[in-house]
Design a protein around this motif. Structure first.
Motif, mmCIF file in Angstrom:
data_model
loop_
_atom_site.group_PDB
_atom_site.id
_atom_site.type_symbol
_atom_site.label_atom_id
_atom_site.label_comp_id
_atom_site.label_asym_id
_atom_site.label_seq_id
_atom_site.Cartn_x
_atom_site.Cartn_y
_atom_site.Cartn_z
ATOM 1 N N ALA A 133 0.912 -1.363 -0.028
ATOM 2 C CA ALA A 133 0.001 -0.034 0.178
ATOM 3 C C ALA A 133 0.671 1.103 -0.082
ATOM 4 N N THR A 140 -0.911 -0.964 -6.545
ATOM 5 C CA THR A 140 -1.963 -1.493 -6.209
ATOM 6 C C THR A 140 -3.228 -0.928 -6.606
ATOM 7 N N LEU A 141 -2.746 0.644 -6.836
ATOM 8 C CA LEU A 141 -3.736 1.422 -7.386
ATOM 9 C C LEU A 141 -4.303 0.820 -9.043
ATOM 10 N N THR A 144 -6.310 -2.225 -8.416
ATOM 11 C CA THR A 144 -7.677 -1.938 -8.048
ATOM 12 C C THR A 144 -8.333 -1.471 -9.275
ATOM 13 N N ALA A 145 -7.746 -0.879 -10.326
ATOM 14 C CA ALA A 145 -8.546 -0.259 -11.310
ATOM 15 C C ALA A 145 -8.757 -1.620 -12.388
ATOM 16 N N VAL A 147 -9.200 -4.812 -11.420
ATOM 17 C CA VAL A 147 -10.450 -5.447 -10.843
ATOM 18 C C VAL A 147 -11.668 -4.748 -11.133
ATOM 19 N N PHE A 148 -11.834 -3.407 -11.051
ATOM 20 C CA PHE A 148 -12.916 -2.408 -11.645
ATOM 21 C C PHE A 148 -13.273 -2.436 -12.836
ATOM 22 N N ILE A 152 -16.736 -4.080 -14.443
ATOM 23 C CA ILE A 152 -17.477 -3.224 -15.521
ATOM 24 C C ILE A 152 -17.787 -4.069 -16.544
ATOM 25 N N LEU B 72 -18.625 -0.100 -6.648
ATOM 26 C CA LEU B 72 -17.425 -0.539 -7.627
ATOM 27 C C LEU B 72 -16.727 0.847 -7.957
ATOM 28 N N ALA B 73 -17.246 2.028 -8.360
ATOM 29 C CA ALA B 73 -16.509 3.212 -8.511
ATOM 30 C C ALA B 73 -15.968 3.810 -7.228
ATOM 31 N N VAL B 76 -12.492 2.692 -6.212
ATOM 32 C CA VAL B 76 -11.131 3.418 -6.785
ATOM 33 C C VAL B 76 -11.235 4.918 -6.736
ATOM 34 N N TYR B 79 -9.534 5.493 -3.560
ATOM 35 C CA TYR B 79 -8.090 5.220 -3.657
ATOM 36 C C TYR B 79 -7.086 6.422 -4.609
ATOM 37 N N ALA B 80 -7.789 6.821 -5.625
ATOM 38 C CA ALA B 80 -7.197 7.785 -6.506
ATOM 39 C C ALA B 80 -7.512 9.184 -5.812
ATOM 40 N N VAL B 115 -6.707 3.673 1.960
ATOM 41 C CA VAL B 115 -6.414 3.166 0.572
ATOM 42 C C VAL B 115 -6.920 1.484 0.740
ATOM 43 N N GLY B 118 -10.522 1.506 0.563
ATOM 44 C CA GLY B 118 -10.851 1.745 -0.938
ATOM 45 C C GLY B 118 -10.669 0.255 -1.640
ATOM 46 N N VAL B 119 -9.622 -0.220 -1.555
ATOM 47 C CA VAL B 119 -9.592 -1.572 -2.346
ATOM 48 C C VAL B 119 -10.679 -2.571 -1.865
ATOM 49 N N THR B 122 -14.205 -1.781 -3.526
ATOM 50 C CA THR B 122 -14.132 -2.129 -4.882
ATOM 51 C C THR B 122 -14.336 -3.553 -5.058
ATOM 52 N N VAL B 123 -13.330 -4.314 -4.374
ATOM 53 C CA VAL B 123 -13.299 -5.733 -4.585
ATOM 54 C C VAL B 123 -14.716 -6.261 -4.188
#
Lengths: 181, 146
Positions: A133, A140-141, A144-145, A147-148, A152, B72-73, B76, B79-80, B115, B118-119, B122-123
């Protein structure tokens, strides 16, 4: 045991048994990771491999039939390909350092650096979490993206089908109305 | 699954424990094995087991699909957004020192916590969304077929 489970997965014709055996396979590999002291990886393997994928496979199974149809083609060529690939992989491992060797690249590059800097820079006892992290935050970002994006994608592929069917239903009354006019 | 009394009772007992364990894995990830990915999957499996044993409709009353899609969104973005926040504070992207400039270790701690949350969100969202996508297409299986 891993090999025996994999062999059983190949041989059995019942897809339900195949799904269950692949769950067993995941649990066995999780045990393997625990013996290698990779507890975080083992945790993930048990939760994702044995838990979620088994459930999703069962969900898929209820959409199709329960037994696989035997393939009429001979399995000789695939067998040769698998043997050659396996031999190449085994040949590749000969160059790898011995298990637990202090000279292994994993022990000499950034690993000791992270471990030395972590206690006073991050102050989190679990090194895996700290590296994941904090030092590797971008990776990791990205994960996550990914997985997202996967979520989708599945939603678009599977739920989009229903939307289109509804759209196909809609024009018909329109068409009728035009004819009436 | 209306006739499976044992499954229903055990599920009712277990679902709460599964959620509790997921939260433990999530927020204790700094000290013990685990983190956002594992916690998200465990959390999602709690929802999915509820949906399997009771019905998809009941699960969607508890956890409606529109909420799943937002979550879901949201993960992310959380995190961002942490990265954006540290940018605004004059630090590098995702440098958690920005969260507590006078005490960098606290900042790191807080940053990792946010963070990972956030993960996890989303998961959880992705797993439940995939389950919904599959389950919504499935004809309901008769009890005899199992």
């Amino acid at each position: 045991m891993l090999a025996a489970t994999a062999f059983a997965v190949i041989r059995t014709r019942s897809l339900f048994a195949t799904v269950m055996l692949s769950g067993v396979f995941s649990f066995l590999s999780a045990l393997l990771f625990v013996t290698l002291d990779a507890v975080d990886v083992a945790f993930t393997e048990a939760a994702v491999g044995a838990g979620i994928s088994t459930v999703l496979m069962l969900g898929t199974l209820s959409l199709t039939s329960r037994f696989e149809t035997p393939s009429p083609r001979s399995s000789f060529v695939p067998f040769i390909v698998v043997c050659v690939t396996g031999a190449a992989l085994v040949y590749g491992t000969l160059d790898m350092p011995n298990f637990g060797s202090p000279d292994a690249p994993a022990q000499t590059h950034v690993g000791p650096d992270y471990l030395a800097r972590m206690p006073h820079e991050v102050g989190v006892p679990n090194a895996v979490t700290a590296i994941l992290a904090s030092y590797r935050g971008f990776d990791t970002l990205g994960e996550t993206a990914v997985v997202f994006a996967a979520g989708i994608g599945v939603m678009l592929l599977i739920s989009g089908l229903r939307r289109r069917r509804r759209d196909e239903d809609l024009p018909e009354p329109d068409h009728d109305r035009k004819e009436q006019v | 699954m209306r006739h499976h009394l044992i499954l229903r009772v055990i599920t009712k007992m277990l679902v709460g424990t599964i959620f509790l364990f997921a939260l433990y894995v999530q927020f204790h990830g700094d000290y013990s094995p685990g983190g956002g990915f594992q916690a998200g999957v465990i959390m999602a499996s709690g929802f999915i087991i509820y949906g399997l044993i009771f019905s998809l409709e009941k699960l969607q009353l508890v956890f409606p699909p529109w909420l799943v899609h937002k979550l879901l969104a949201l993960g992310v973005l959380l995190y961002a957004g942490t990265g954006i926040y540290s940018l605004l504070g004059g630090y590098a992207y995702l440098d958690y020192t920005a969260l507590s400039p006078h005490h960098p270790e606290h900042g790191q701690h807080l940053g990792i916590l946010i963070v990972e949350a956030g993960v996890g969100i989303t998961v959880t969202g992705v797993m439940v969304a995939i389950y919904y996508a599959f389950a919504a297409r499935t004809p309901i299986i008769n009890d005899e077929e199992w």
